[in-house]
Design a protein around this motif. Structure first.
Motif, mmCIF file in Angstrom:
data_model
loop_
_atom_site.group_PDB
_atom_site.id
_atom_site.type_symbol
_atom_site.label_atom_id
_atom_site.label_comp_id
_atom_site.label_asym_id
_atom_site.label_seq_id
_atom_site.Cartn_x
_atom_site.Cartn_y
_atom_site.Cartn_z
ATOM 1 N N GLY A 232 0.874 -1.070 0.089
ATOM 2 C CA GLY A 232 -0.031 0.086 -0.072
ATOM 3 C C GLY A 232 0.782 1.239 -0.090
ATOM 4 O O GLY A 232 2.127 1.102 0.150
ATOM 5 N N ASN A 290 -4.716 -4.060 4.005
ATOM 6 C CA ASN A 290 -5.568 -3.123 4.193
ATOM 7 C C ASN A 290 -5.301 -2.414 5.360
ATOM 8 O O ASN A 290 -6.186 -2.003 6.238
ATOM 9 N N TYR A 332 -11.178 -10.324 0.724
ATOM 10 C CA TYR A 332 -11.652 -9.759 -0.460
ATOM 11 C C TYR A 332 -11.220 -10.763 -1.406
ATOM 12 O O TYR A 332 -10.363 -11.549 -1.354
ATOM 13 N N GLN A 338 -7.349 -10.501 3.496
ATOM 14 C CA GLN A 338 -7.753 -9.238 3.646
ATOM 15 C C GLN A 338 -8.979 -9.373 4.638
ATOM 16 O O GLN A 338 -9.740 -9.000 4.141
ATOM 17 N N ASP A 341 -10.145 -4.578 7.280
ATOM 18 C CA ASP A 341 -9.725 -3.344 6.422
ATOM 19 C C ASP A 341 -9.828 -2.154 7.222
ATOM 20 O O ASP A 341 -11.053 -1.766 7.509
ATOM 21 N N ASN A 389 -12.567 -4.681 -2.844
ATOM 22 C CA ASN A 389 -12.204 -3.551 -1.757
ATOM 23 C C ASN A 389 -13.327 -2.707 -1.348
ATOM 24 O O ASN A 389 -14.358 -2.687 -2.054
ATOM 25 N N PHE A 391 -13.809 1.142 1.091
ATOM 26 C CA PHE A 391 -13.370 2.344 1.900
ATOM 27 C C PHE A 391 -14.325 3.248 2.475
ATOM 28 O O PHE A 391 -15.596 3.035 2.205
ATOM 29 N N ASN A 437 -4.658 -2.797 -2.505
ATOM 30 C CA ASN A 437 -5.062 -1.626 -1.495
ATOM 31 C C ASN A 437 -5.896 -0.773 -2.231
ATOM 32 O O ASN A 437 -5.258 -0.251 -2.976
ATOM 33 N N ASP A 439 -7.683 2.872 -0.529
ATOM 34 C CA ASP A 439 -8.061 3.841 0.646
ATOM 35 C C ASP A 439 -8.389 5.120 0.212
ATOM 36 O O ASP A 439 -7.670 5.809 -0.677
#
Length: 477
Positions: A232, A290, A332, A338, A341, A389, A391, A437, A439
């Motif tokens: 990441g 994550n 994920y 993962q 997260d 993923n 966020f 990753n 975010d």
């Protein structure tokens, strides 16, 4: 004699590149050939792969062209600032709502106004219309230029990376410096563009994400290793004083977290010039991808015991936390392990996971940064193994899924304030096949993606409900 001079020139050129390999003493020889008299004959064994100078020249020329375009765009932005100031002054004078009322009064009682009053109002409206149209065209033109430059820079990234991985790094150092210069110019140009036309960073007065930009590719990771597919990068979502411009990166060849590099600014990230490199103690190793960096602290997942960890680089303090109901079975789709997260947004720190009770559906948990405990939880209906993923933005979870080999889609959101969930469709483009990753960072409203070893980021557009934006009102015809 002519052949000898030609060989010496070839030898000199090849040695300058450091690519000529002499296989043995007999590889270069003098002698006489049949019927050649005193003619000097020489044999040279050159490498099968010579340095592609043409590629380097193309990159250098592209860098110069982009630099000139950016200089023009920066000049335009300065002009936009002047025009926006004039626009604001006109808005203050006109107050269009009052103007509408005034025109309605004119229609009802035309005798109370003379021709001069009407002409003055018409002139004010025309001035505002003309300025707004000019600004719209200018903004649209700059956006088109930025998209074009992004494409050119992406090609430059791929070429430079290929050259660096294949040939002597010193041969491409000068060109990489030119590329970094151009990349920084583009970053500054986009930053000023964003400040002028999207001054809402930090604001949650919107109903959600409506658009994601094209991928902005910075470069291959600091390890210069395409095999480092897990990891990441990004900015501190709550930077400590004097580190507002700091970037971080952590990558590995497996879904493990063993170290992290910190860079003072974007330029040093591109130069791979870190000011701190922390190797985690073996008992503090993490897993999954994550993780985030917040308040000079790394938040990540651990497997022994299975839970959460935080490592504060200001104090050197390490803490861990177990969430009993969280399951290690649900990850994920993009990479293993993962399970937790971490995410950060305008309202604080979050972590998502799935458990057996929810049959793999995602749970959102709000984390207290001081106590490292869970304050509150929300149950969603989205199945985690079907998500690539997720966020958080302004207390809203956004889940992403893979559409095809080049496309991701934000397809689901859950608002923790209202406990309402809904389906959405906001597609966006990936740079490479897989990513580990993704975010959001509230300090610049960007998405940061670690995409098959490359640093990638995206700008976001929101549907703002408040009049915080510089948005032209609808004028009367």
């Amino acid at each position: 004699m002519i052949d000898t001079l030609y060989f010496l020139a070839l030898l000199s050129s090849a040695m300058a590149w450091g690519r000529l390999g002499l296989l043995s003493e007999g590889s270069v020889r003098n002698g006489t050939g049949g019927g050649s008299g005193d003619r000097c004959t020489c044999d040279a064994f050159l490498p099968s792969s010579t340095f592609p100078i043409k590629d380097l020249v193309v990159v250098e020329q592209t860098a110069v062209e982009i630099s000139h375009k950016l200089e023009l765009e920066m000049g335009k932005l300065e002009d936009y600032e002047i025009k926006l100031t004039a626009y604001e002054e006109i808005i203050e004078i006109i107050e269009l709502i009052e103007l509408s009322v005034q025109i309605e009064q004119m229609e009802k009682n035309p005798d109370a106004y003379n021709d001069a009053d009407k002409v003055e109002i018409k002139i004010e409206i025309k001035q505002a219309e003309a300025l707004i149209k000019e600004l719209h065209l200018s903004i649209k033109g700059s956006t088109t230029v930025f998209e074009s430059l992004r494409i050119q820079i992406t090609v430059m990234v791929q070429t430079l990376t290929r050259l660096e991985l294949t040939y002597d790094k010193n041969l491409v150092l000068v060109t990489r410096r030119e590329y970094i210069k151009v990349q920084l110019q583009l970053e500054e140009c986009e930053r000023r563009h964003q400040e002028l036309f999207n001054p809402n960073i930090g604001s949650c007065a919107h109903t959600g994400i409506i658009k994601v930009s094209k991928p902005v590719v910075s470069q291959l990771n600091a390890n210069l290793n395409a095999g480092y597919k897990y990891g990441g990068w990004g900015k501190d979502s709550k930077p400590v004083p004097d580190r507002e411009s700091m970037y971080w990166y952590s990558g590995y060849s497996s879904a493990s977290i063993v170290d992290i590099r910190l860079y003072t600014n974007y330029k040093n990230l591109l130069l791979r010039n870190h000011f701190q490199h922390h190797n985690l103690h073996s008992s503090w190793y993490g897993t999954g991808n994550n993780f985030i960096f917040r308040d000079n602290t790394l938040y990540y997942q651990i497997n022994n015991p299975f839970g959460l960890a935080k490592l504060n680089f200001t104090t050197g303090k390490y803490e861990s936390k177990v969430i009993p109901r969280a399951s290690s079975r649900f990850s994920y789709t993009n990479s293993p392990n993962q399970n937790f997260d971490f995410a950060a947004d305008e309202s604080g720190l979050w972590v998502t996971y799935a458990n057996e009770e929810s049959a793999g559906r995602m749970v959102i948990a709000k984390i207290n940064e001081l106590s490292f405990g869970v304050e509150e939880e929300w149950q969603t209906s989205v199945y985690k193994p079907g998500v690539s993923n997720a966020f958080m933005v302004c207390g809203v979870l956004y889940a992403v899924k893979t559409v095809d080999i080049k496309t991701e889609e934000i397809f689901y959101k859950y608002d923790t304030k209202t406990k309402q969930e809904s389906s959405v469709s906001v597609p966006f483009e990936r740079f490479q096949d897989k990513y580990s990753n993704l975010d959001f960072n509230p300090t610049d409203q960007k998405l940061y993606m670690y995409n098959d070893g490359y640093y990638v980021n995206y700008n976001l557009w929101f549907n703002y409900t408040a009049k915080a934006t510089v948005e032209p009102p609808v004028l009367l015809s």
